[in-house]
Write a protein that holds these residues in place. Structure first.
Motif, PDB file in Angstrom:
ATOM      1  N   LEU A   1       0.824  -1.209   0.000  1.00 30.66           N
ATOM      2  CA  LEU A   1       0.000   0.000   0.000  1.00 30.66           C
ATOM      3  C   LEU A   1       0.860   1.263   0.000  1.00 30.66           C
ATOM      4  CD1 LEU A   1      -2.838  -1.067   2.469  1.00 30.66           C
ATOM      5  CD2 LEU A   1      -2.957  -0.894  -0.011  1.00 30.66           C
ATOM      6  N   THR A   2       1.985   1.224   0.705  1.00 31.21           N
ATOM      7  CA  THR A   2       2.883   2.382   0.716  1.00 31.21           C
ATOM      8  C   THR A   2       3.433   2.658  -0.673  1.00 31.21           C
ATOM      9  OG1 THR A   2       3.517   1.940   3.010  1.00 31.21           O
ATOM     10  CG2 THR A   2       4.981   3.337   1.729  1.00 31.21           C
ATOM     11  N   ARG A   3       3.901   1.599  -1.360  1.00 33.50           N
ATOM     12  CA  ARG A   3       4.447   1.770  -2.711  1.00 33.50           C
ATOM     13  C   ARG A   3       3.362   2.238  -3.685  1.00 33.50           C
ATOM     14  NH1 ARG A   3       8.118   1.797   0.044  1.00 33.50           N
ATOM     15  NH2 ARG A   3       9.836   0.299   0.195  1.00 33.50           N
ATOM     16  N   CYS A   4       2.153   1.692  -3.526  1.00 33.32           N
ATOM     17  CA  CYS A   4       1.058   2.107  -4.410  1.00 33.32           C
ATOM     18  C   CYS A   4       0.728   3.580  -4.220  1.00 33.32           C
ATOM     19  CB  CYS A   4      -0.175   1.245  -4.147  1.00 33.32           C
ATOM     20  SG  CYS A   4      -0.010  -0.468  -4.696  1.00 33.32           S
TER      21      CYS A   4
ATOM     22  N   ARG B   1       2.158  -6.195  -7.024  1.00 28.43           N
ATOM     23  CA  ARG B   1       2.295  -6.221  -5.565  1.00 28.43           C
ATOM     24  C   ARG B   1       0.974  -6.611  -4.904  1.00 28.43           C
ATOM     25  NH1 ARG B   1       6.625  -3.809  -2.993  1.00 28.43           N
ATOM     26  NH2 ARG B   1       8.088  -2.660  -4.299  1.00 28.43           N
ATOM     27  N   LEU B   2      -0.108  -5.967  -5.341  1.00 29.37           N
ATOM     28  CA  LEU B   2      -1.404  -6.228  -4.723  1.00 29.37           C
ATOM     29  C   LEU B   2      -1.921  -7.623  -5.059  1.00 29.37           C
ATOM     30  CD1 LEU B   2      -3.063  -2.749  -5.295  1.00 29.37           C
ATOM     31  CD2 LEU B   2      -2.362  -3.720  -3.111  1.00 29.37           C
ATOM     32  N   GLU B   3      -1.774  -8.035  -6.302  1.00 28.57           N
ATOM     33  CA  GLU B   3      -2.279  -9.356  -6.692  1.00 28.57           C
ATOM     34  C   GLU B   3      -1.516 -10.477  -6.007  1.00 28.57           C
ATOM     35  OE1 GLU B   3      -2.169  -9.436 -10.939  1.00 28.57           O
ATOM     36  OE2 GLU B   3      -4.082  -8.368 -11.153  1.00 28.57           O
ATOM     37  N   SER B   4      -0.245 -10.263  -5.708  1.00 33.24           N
ATOM     38  CA  SER B   4       0.519 -11.288  -4.987  1.00 33.24           C
ATOM     39  C   SER B   4       0.000 -11.482  -3.571  1.00 33.24           C
ATOM     40  CB  SER B   4       1.999 -10.899  -4.950  1.00 33.24           C
ATOM     41  OG  SER B   4       2.200  -9.733  -4.150  1.00 33.24           O
ATOM     42  N   LEU B   5      -0.760 -10.503  -3.065  1.00 33.17           N
ATOM     43  CA  LEU B   5      -1.341 -10.589  -1.722  1.00 33.17           C
ATOM     44  C   LEU B   5      -2.862 -10.749  -1.795  1.00 33.17           C
ATOM     45  CD1 LEU B   5       0.745  -7.709  -0.092  1.00 33.17           C
ATOM     46  CD2 LEU B   5       1.124 -10.160   0.155  1.00 33.17           C
ATOM     47  N   GLN B   6      -3.364 -11.266  -2.917  1.00 29.07           N
ATOM     48  CA  GLN B   6      -4.803 -11.482  -3.133  1.00 29.07           C
ATOM     49  C   GLN B   6      -5.576 -10.178  -3.222  1.00 29.07           C
ATOM     50  OE1 GLN B   6      -5.385 -14.687  -3.683  1.00 29.07           O
ATOM     51  NE2 GLN B   6      -3.270 -15.069  -3.104  1.00 29.07           N
ATOM     52  N   GLY B   7      -4.889  -9.090  -3.499  1.00 26.69           N
ATOM     53  CA  GLY B   7      -5.549  -7.799  -3.636  1.00 26.69           C
ATOM     54  C   GLY B   7      -5.795  -7.462  -5.096  1.00 26.69           C
TER      55      GLY B   7
ATOM     56  N   PHE C   1      -7.134  -2.376  -3.362  1.00 23.76           N
ATOM     57  CA  PHE C   1      -7.852  -3.256  -2.434  1.00 23.76           C
ATOM     58  C   PHE C   1      -6.874  -4.279  -1.868  1.00 23.76           C
ATOM     59  CE2 PHE C   1      -9.671  -7.541  -2.036  1.00 23.76           C
ATOM     60  CZ  PHE C   1     -10.519  -7.340  -0.967  1.00 23.76           C
ATOM     61  N   PHE C   2      -6.973  -4.480  -0.541  1.00 20.39           N
ATOM     62  CA  PHE C   2      -6.091  -5.448   0.118  1.00 20.39           C
ATOM     63  C   PHE C   2      -6.877  -6.189   1.191  1.00 20.39           C
ATOM     64  CE2 PHE C   2      -3.228  -6.438   3.683  1.00 20.39           C
ATOM     65  CZ  PHE C   2      -2.372  -7.326   3.046  1.00 20.39           C
ATOM     66  N   PRO C   3      -6.991  -7.535   1.107  1.00 21.77           N
ATOM     67  CA  PRO C   3      -7.706  -8.288   2.155  1.00 21.77           C
ATOM     68  C   PRO C   3      -6.859  -8.414   3.410  1.00 21.77           C
ATOM     69  CG  PRO C   3      -6.802  -9.803   0.533  1.00 21.77           C
ATOM     70  CD  PRO C   3      -6.495  -8.410   0.044  1.00 21.77           C
TER      71      PRO C   3
END
Length: 398
Positions: free
Chosen positions: A296-299, A353-359, A376-378
């Motif tokens: 989220l910080t990088r995004c 980055r997000l998709e690697s964390l199911q986001g 979005f991040f679960p």
């Protein structure tokens, strides 16, 4: 049977105490009522054998206890009924205890048949006219014992599953910590390479430019002055990039919550670029993984940079929505927008980055209408292990 105080489950303790009381009661009956009759000593001997031998055997191992209980208690019942001349319900409690301590398999059902047959043999010893409800003692009470035993077995299986679940949770926890350490190391290595490439490229360019200036100072002072100005701009941009990289090396070293971390990033970007940034945070702070905070910080950094560099935005609204199961970060700017959604290197990095964390990452924009970036991040639920521990404490299977 082992001393009841050494048993760890209350069911076994109650069964042993009941059995001891049951035998004491029948000892008194034998002494008071059967002592005058012939062969009373035999019945007394069989009573002590029925009480002590199964108990002694159970203290060294419960495997043969139900069979010994069937043989000695059944023998005492048959001989006692024959000497007394009437049927007794002596087998009820021994058969119940034998059922509780019985083990799954064919042996259990053979024992049940044995405890059902023994009362009929006792009836035959006193005459069929004594046939009554007493003959179901073995059948009924051993069946109750089997039911209790099955409940205890299910309880033990549940405890084993909970212990295994807790062990797996601990392994996953350790694995997550290792992943966090590896992620942090990879992140720092990547930023170190970027910093090295940026600084090395800039310094090389400036050194070559200064070499050119040294020749132009005598031949063309005006061109030398222009070259110095360009080199100054290059160094200024390099300084800003270096500051950004240094800040990115460890954005989560402190123990601030996610909202504070992102607010700090937004405030620093606003002070460096003179952009008006409004930061809003909704919901109570939630605990997320290190990887999630980094993503989220990088995004946020990439979205702010794109809004100013490509969209020429001068006002950006950042909204962080924190919920129990998810975190949503929305970056909305008033820039020129984009004609078509095209994922370049920066946007692809955010998405990966997000998709690697199911986001997930979504971008909505149009020409001259600004851009809205939604991340979005679960949230990983951390309460499972605590709930399992509470469930585990509520079960005591011995």
């Amino acid at each position: 049977m082992v001393p009841f105080q050494n048993e760890t489950h209350w069911v076994y303790k109650i069964a042993q105490l009941t059995r001891i009381g049951w035998f004491i009661l029948h000892l008194l009956i034998v002494v008071l009522f059967l002592n005058p009759i012939p062969l009373a000593w035999l019945n007394m001997t069989l009573l002590f054998a029925a009480f002590l031998i199964p108990q002694w055997t159970n203290s060294s191992g419960r495997k043969n206890y139900p069979l010994l209980e069937l043989f000695f208690s059944g023998l005492f019942l048959i001989v006692g009924c024959y000497l007394l001349g009437k049927y007794s319900s002596f087998l009820a409690i021994p058969s119940l205890c034998a059922g509780i301590y019985s083990r799954p398999g064919k042996e259990r059902w053979l024992l049940w048949a044995g405890f059902t047959i023994v009362p009929f043999l006792a009836i035959l010893a006193v005459g069929l006219n004594q046939l009554g409800m007493g003959v179901i003692d073995g059948l009924f009470f051993f069946g109750v014992g089997i039911a209790i035993s099955k409940v205890l077995e299910a309880e033990k299986k549940t405890k084993v599953l909970l212990e295994e679940n807790n062990r797996q949770n601990q392994l996953l926890e350790e694995y997550a910590k290792q992943i966090e350490s590896i992620t942090l190391l990879e992140e720092r290595n990547r930023l170190a390479r970027d910093l090295h490439d940026t600084v090395g490229h800039t310094f090389t360019s400036v050194i070559m430019g200064l070499d050119a200036v040294s020749f132009l100072m005598d031949a063309s002072p005006q061109k030398a002055k222009e070259q110095v100005g360009r080199l100054r701009d290059v160094m200024r941009r390099s300084l800003e990039e270096t500051r950004t990289y240094i800040h990115q090396i460890s954005p989560n070293d402190d123990k601030e919550d996610l909202s504070s971390q992102l607010r700090k990033v937004a405030n620093e970007f606003a002070s460096h670029t003179k952009t008006e940034i409004i930061f809003k945070s909704n919901g109570a702070p939630v605990a997320i993984s290190f990887q999630g905070a980094i993503a989220l910080t990088r995004c946020l950094q990439e979205a702010l940079t794109n809004a100013v560099r490509h969209g020429q935005a001068n006002e950006i609204v950042v909204t962080l929505n924190q919920e129990v199961s998810q975190v949503i970060l929305v970056i909305m700017d008033n820039g020129s927008g984009i004609k078509e959604e095209k994922f370049g290197f920066g946007l692809n990095g955010m998405k990966e980055r997000l998709e690697s964390l199911q986001g997930s990452l979504t971008i909505k924009s149009g020409n001259l209408v600004g851009t809205v970036v939604t991340c979005f991040f679960p949230v990983r639920v951390e309460r499972m292990r605590g709930e399992n521990l509470q469930d585990d404490q509520s079960i005591d299977c011995g």
